[in-house]
Enzyme design. Structure first.
Site, PDB file in Angstrom:
ATOM      1  N   HIS A  16       0.847  -1.196   0.000  1.00 29.29           N
ATOM      2  CA  HIS A  16       0.000   0.000   0.000  1.00 29.29           C
ATOM      3  C   HIS A  16       0.885   1.249   0.000  1.00 29.29           C
ATOM      4  CE1 HIS A  16      -4.136   1.677   0.680  1.00 29.29           C
ATOM      5  NE2 HIS A  16      -3.381   2.760   0.836  1.00 29.29           N
ATOM      6  N   HIS A  18       1.174   4.872  -2.424  1.00 35.67           N
ATOM      7  CA  HIS A  18       0.692   5.679  -3.537  1.00 35.67           C
ATOM      8  C   HIS A  18       1.851   6.372  -4.249  1.00 35.67           C
ATOM      9  CE1 HIS A  18      -3.632   5.267  -2.800  1.00 35.67           C
ATOM     10  NE2 HIS A  18      -3.313   5.229  -1.523  1.00 35.67           N
ATOM     11  N   HIS A 200      -9.982   0.741  -1.939  1.00 37.85           N
ATOM     12  CA  HIS A 200      -9.941   1.325  -0.608  1.00 37.85           C
ATOM     13  C   HIS A 200     -11.309   1.200   0.056  1.00 37.85           C
ATOM     14  CE1 HIS A 200      -6.198   2.994  -1.913  1.00 37.85           C
ATOM     15  NE2 HIS A 200      -6.084   3.857  -0.924  1.00 37.85           N
ATOM     16  N   GLU A 203     -11.783   3.193   6.031  1.00 35.91           N
ATOM     17  CA  GLU A 203     -10.882   4.122   6.729  1.00 35.91           C
ATOM     18  C   GLU A 203     -11.687   5.341   7.153  1.00 35.91           C
ATOM     19  OE1 GLU A 203      -6.594   6.367   6.130  1.00 35.91           O
ATOM     20  OE2 GLU A 203      -7.990   6.255   4.447  1.00 35.91           O
ATOM     21  N   ASP A 281       1.398   4.093   2.846  1.00 32.46           N
ATOM     22  CA  ASP A 281       0.375   4.957   2.262  1.00 32.46           C
ATOM     23  C   ASP A 281       1.002   6.122   1.496  1.00 32.46           C
ATOM     24  OD1 ASP A 281      -2.176   5.675   1.621  1.00 32.46           O
ATOM     25  OD2 ASP A 281      -2.792   6.281   3.620  1.00 32.46           O
ATOM     26  N   ASP A 282       1.235   7.255   2.151  1.00 32.01           N
ATOM     27  CA  ASP A 282       1.804   8.450   1.522  1.00 32.01           C
ATOM     28  C   ASP A 282       2.885   9.034   2.431  1.00 32.01           C
ATOM     29  OD1 ASP A 282      -0.017   8.916  -0.886  1.00 32.01           O
ATOM     30  OD2 ASP A 282      -1.486   8.823   0.744  1.00 32.01           O
TER      31      ASP A 282
END
Length: 359
Positions: A16, A18, A200, A203, A281-282
């Site tokens: 995961h 991005h 997704h 969340e 994630d980011d």
């Protein structure tokens, strides 16, 4: 202090991450200067911006920062640099397999169109994999804020490149907007073409969004999925079906889904038998890369080295890596656990634990 094994040496898969969000902060500063892009203080300050995306205004701010960062990626050379550096960071954190998620429509205007954009991305992935030794594949992700017909176009494109590095199809952006079932046809196209369905859910929205991913999109993995912890029946269903949730503890806290790392339901998932793949994630916006997610499991949830090794195994089993690669990684995880702990504590450095960017 108890002796522990170095989490950066633990082999693992990263499922995961991005595309723009994988960028190094220093690289963003250089590219912004190169193209004359004005960065807000939140992206220039050397620390992760303060974000809280549990309301619409907070999500808009998060998305705006992401869009500004993405606007600094304008040439094939920029794309190659981003992927190479993301691979280098992953290798440093013990990742042996990376599945990076990208919506090529976001880069198409500056890279000559949708097909050229995806081909440039896939070429950068091949080069970075060759240069770093990291296995890398791509998940093409649709944007739930756009029309479902756009998602179908992307799904067909993803299937077309399934033999050139695309392994899955995702659905990202604010899960509170639109319905998963609006994208069911796009996911059917992707699944029929042999791609993993990895939308997704769970969340910013509650357990119902995870159920929608299962029922409407037939998800093989769920991006995030942590809100499933609020529904014991759903947890049992995820465990029984072996659906892996790509849990990103640092971003869950940074976006305000949970107040502190201890609140992220890692223990709940683990004890319920729901497989997890920890992800960053980011990291551009949240500061913490892959090994830091495992450090959260260790320091905030008291995961033992044996349990951390099992988390790494779960990430490998959920990956789309070839079977030979998976078996090799699983053996290397066993070797990490069999080795004696270091004489000195080998936790991550304080900046990584605190989620600060390392540049």
């Amino acid at each position: 202090m108890e002796r522990v094994r170095d989490l950066r040496q633990l082999p693992k898969a990263h499922l995961h991450l991005h595309f723009t969000g994988s960028m190094r902060p220093a690289t963003l500063l250089e590219l912004a200067d190169k193209y004359g892009v004005h960065l807000p203080d939140a992206l220039r300050g050397g620390e992760p911006p303060r974000l809280r995306a549990t309301d619409e205004r907070g999500w808009f701010r998060f998305q705006r920062l992401y869009d500004i960062a993405r606007s600094c990626l304008r040439s094939p050379e920029d794309i190659q640099r981003l992927v190479r550096e993301a691979a280098e960071e992953d290798v440093r954190d013990g990742s042996r397999w990376l599945e990076i998620q990208v919506d090529p429509t976001s880069y198409a205007p500056r890279l000559g169109g949708l097909i050229p954009a995806l081909e440039i991305i896939l070429d950068a992935v091949r080069r970075a994999s060759r240069d770093t030794g990291l296995g890398i594949r791509v998940l093409v992700a649709a944007n739930r804020m756009k029309h479902p017909l756009d998602a179908r176009t992307l799904a067909r494109l993803a299937v077309r490149y399934a033999d050139r590095g695309v392994v899955g199809f995702g659905l990202s952006n604010d899960e509170r907007r639109g319905l998963a079932r609006d994208f069911d046809r796009a996911f059917a196209i992707a699944r029929d073409g042999g791609l993993l369905a990895a939308p997704h859910g769970g969340e910013l929205s509650g357990p119902a969004s995870v159920r929608d991913c299962l029922d409407d999109l037939h998800a093989g993995r769920v991006g995030h999925g942590v809100r499933a912890a609020e529904d014991p029946v759903l947890l049992r269903r995820l465990a029984a079906r072996g659906v892996t949730c790509e849990v990103c503890p640092a971003s869950n806290v940074a976006l305000g889904v949970y107040e502190k790392p201890e609140d992220v339901p890692l223990r709940t998932f683990y004890e319920a038998g729901v497989p997890m793949a920890l992800g960053a994630d980011d990291p551009l916006l949240f500061g913490a890369r892959l090994a830091a997610q495992y450090e959260i499991a260790r320091s905030a949830h008291a995961f033992t080295d044996a349990e951390l090794a099992e988390l790494a195994r779960q990430s490998v089993r959920a990956s789309r890596a070839p079977e030979e690669t998976r078996q090799r990684l699983l053996a290397d995880i066993d070797a990490w656990l069999a080795a004696p702990p270091s004489q000195e504590p080998h936790g991550l450095s304080a900046p990584s634990r605190l989620g600060r960017p390392t540049g």
